[in-house]
Design an enzyme around this catalytic site. Structure first.
Site, short mmCIF file in Angstrom:
data_model
loop_
_atom_site.label_atom_id
_atom_site.label_comp_id
_atom_site.label_asym_id
_atom_site.label_seq_id
_atom_site.Cartn_x
_atom_site.Cartn_y
_atom_site.Cartn_z
N ARG A 161 37.05 31.52 28.08
CA ARG A 161 36.35 31.20 29.33
C ARG A 161 35.15 30.31 29.02
O ARG A 161 34.85 29.38 29.77
CB ARG A 161 35.92 32.48 30.05
N CYS A 184 50.54 34.87 27.46
CA CYS A 184 50.25 36.13 26.76
C CYS A 184 51.53 36.89 26.45
O CYS A 184 51.51 38.10 26.30
CB CYS A 184 49.27 36.96 27.56
N ASN A 210 51.56 33.29 46.13
CA ASN A 210 52.39 33.24 44.93
C ASN A 210 52.11 31.89 44.27
O ASN A 210 52.28 30.84 44.91
CB ASN A 210 53.86 33.37 45.34
N1 SAH Z 1 42.84 34.58 34.38
C1 SAH Z 1 42.60 35.99 34.62
C2 SAH Z 1 43.71 36.89 34.11
C3 SAH Z 1 45.07 36.60 34.69
S1 SAH Z 1 46.16 37.96 34.58
C4 SAH Z 1 41.25 36.37 34.01
O1 SAH Z 1 40.65 35.57 33.29
O2 SAH Z 1 40.81 37.50 34.25
C5 SAH Z 1 47.49 37.43 35.52
C6 SAH Z 1 47.27 37.46 37.02
O3 SAH Z 1 48.42 36.86 37.60
C7 SAH Z 1 47.12 38.82 37.68
O4 SAH Z 1 45.91 38.87 38.39
C8 SAH Z 1 48.30 38.91 38.68
O5 SAH Z 1 47.95 39.49 39.93
C9 SAH Z 1 48.64 37.47 38.87
N2 SAH Z 1 50.03 37.15 39.26
C10 SAH Z 1 51.19 37.66 38.79
N3 SAH Z 1 52.25 37.01 39.31
C11 SAH Z 1 51.75 36.07 40.15
C12 SAH Z 1 52.32 35.08 40.98
N4 SAH Z 1 53.64 34.91 41.06
N5 SAH Z 1 51.50 34.28 41.68
C13 SAH Z 1 50.15 34.41 41.60
N6 SAH Z 1 49.56 35.34 40.83
C14 SAH Z 1 50.33 36.16 40.12
#
Ligand code: SAH
Length: 396
Positions: free
Chosen positions: A210, A337, A276
């Site tokens: 970040r 990940c 989404n």
């Molecule tokens: N970038 C974030 C962590 C991401 S974790 C940070 O720094 O804290 C992955 C995220 O993707 C989760 O919040 C989950 O809700 C979201 N997610 C999962 N499938 C998704 C989709 N199809 N569209 C949008 N978000 C989605």
């Protein structure tokens, strides 16, 4: 008599290379009776020489996991205290602030199947194996002695527990733990939802990543896809982005994200949208929207080796859309990940997407998880997080 697992002569010397798992297929003979799930056993090589002690689970494909490489070490509270002290000392050496970090990262801290994240005075733990489940009384005493938390919350809502013959559940282990905990990162404050947020509530593994966006976002229009509780989005606004759009499918994550933006006085710069990301990216791409910086931090698409094909398609699709929406000379910030997506394959997939989009990429930054997520050298699954920043140039 202690149960002994004698390993086959013909096997890859993974255990000797630091990989703490023994698969059933590597075992030649089990002497001293079939162990009950969670029993501590001895692991010896084909000549009978001692290799390690571990806990066994004959019901799991991972038959045993190493707890110690010392024959004279008992698995008791004193052992757990030494492990936790070592985990803490490592973090105190390497992190500027251990009030908000991952304190124990399972196998990589020689405590297989145990995760502990610290949120100030409270902890969130995940117990992922039968052996660790049986060691709970020992762990509790050791955690109380070494970390002295006000409370510990269990986030055992993790599907791998089923492979071990364990139920999924969440709830208080002991003490008091509030639903929302406040943490600090790079001078910013964030709320984490410990009861219902993803994983244990916050992704400490992306902490350094970040901060890595700082040089790329001043005056930029930024898109943060899969923004969860706004970790990257809030950092982008803090480092001078003109405007940030955060997209996530989870309404409850976005509620926390909005509070995080407000708490840091950055709410007027960030627009969080519930969608989404696949649909959002497709529509935004079709509408010809452009950003200076596009960030993609999706959940693990490949949860198993078999799911890898589909996962590669998923990564390619979001990176293709994402890279097309980066203005010439702008940046694509992209992560994966999935354990099974190895670093070379990840970079090759992003390159494939860029090639289709007629873009040239310049790799500016490549890294993995922060240092509170250590890696054992012989464990391939340890490199789960890949994070890259590319400068994007048009080829036509
Ligand atoms: N970038 C974030 C962590 C991401 S974790 C940070 O720094 O804290 C992955 C995220 O993707 C989760 O919040 C989950 O809700 C979201 N997610 C999962 N499938 C998704 C989709 N199809 N569209 C949008 N978000 C989605």
């Amino acid at each position: 008599m202690t149960t002994q697992l004698k390993l086959k002569r013909q096997r890859k010397k993974r255990l000797e290379q630091g990989h703490p798992w023994v698969y059933a297929s590597e075992i030649d003979t089990v002497s001293g009776g079939e162990p009950a799930p969670g029993d501590v056993v001895e692991i010896v090589n084909h000549q009978g020489a001692f290799l390690a002690k571990g806990y066994a689970n004959p019901k799991s494909q991972i038959y045993a996991r190493v707890l110690t490489y010392r024959a004279d070490e008992s698995i008791d509270t004193a052992w757990a205290v030494r492990r936790l002290q070592a985990a803490l000392a490592y973090r105190e050496r390497l992190l500027p602030d251990t009030r908000f970090c991952r304190l124990v990262y399972g196998e990589a801290d020689f405590l297989p199947g145990l995760i502990i994240d610290r949120y100030g005075d409270v902890l969130v733990a995940q117990i992922l194996s039968y052996g660790m489940e049986r060691l709970k009384p020992v762990l509790r005493s050791a955690i109380e002695e070494v970390f002295r938390p006000l409370g510990v919350y269990l986030r055992n809502d993790v599907s791998v527990r089923r492979l071990e013959g364990l139920e999924e559940h969440t709830g208080l282990w002991w003490g008091e733990v509030p639903r929302l905990a406040q943490i600090e990162e790079h001078g910013l404050t964030f709320l984490a939802d410990l009861y219902e947020g993803q994983k244990t509530g916050y992704f400490y593994d992306q902490r350094d990543n970040r901060a890595a966006i700082a040089p790329f976002v001043p005056n930029a229009e930024v898109l943060d896809c899969f923004c969860h509780t706004g970790g990257f989005a809030v950092h982008a606004a803090h480092y001078g982005a003109k405007r940030v759009t955060g997209v996530d499918i989870s309404g409850s994550a976005l509620e926390v994200a909005r509070r995080n933006a407000e708490m840091n006085g950055l709410a007027d710069k960030i627009d969080f949208q519930e969608a989404n990301a696949f649909d959002f990216l497709r529509d935004a791409d079709r509408d010809g929207r452009l950003f200076d910086v596009v960030m993609l931090d999706p959940p693990a698409f490949a949860k198993s080796k078999r799911a890898l094909e589909g996962a590669i398609r998923g990564y390619k699709e979001i990176n293709l859309r994402g890279v097309r929406m980066v203005k010439d000379g702008g940046y694509l910030v992209t992560a994966s990940c999935s354990f099974h997506m190895l670093p070379d394959l990840f970079q090759a997939t992003v390159l494939d997407a860029a090639t289709d989009a007629h873009k040239i990429l310049r790799l500016v930054h490549f890294s993995g998880a922060a240092k509170d997520h250590p890696e054992i050298a012989g464990v391939e699954e340890g490199h789960y997080l890949k994070y890259a920043i590319y400068e994007v140039q048009s080829r036509k």
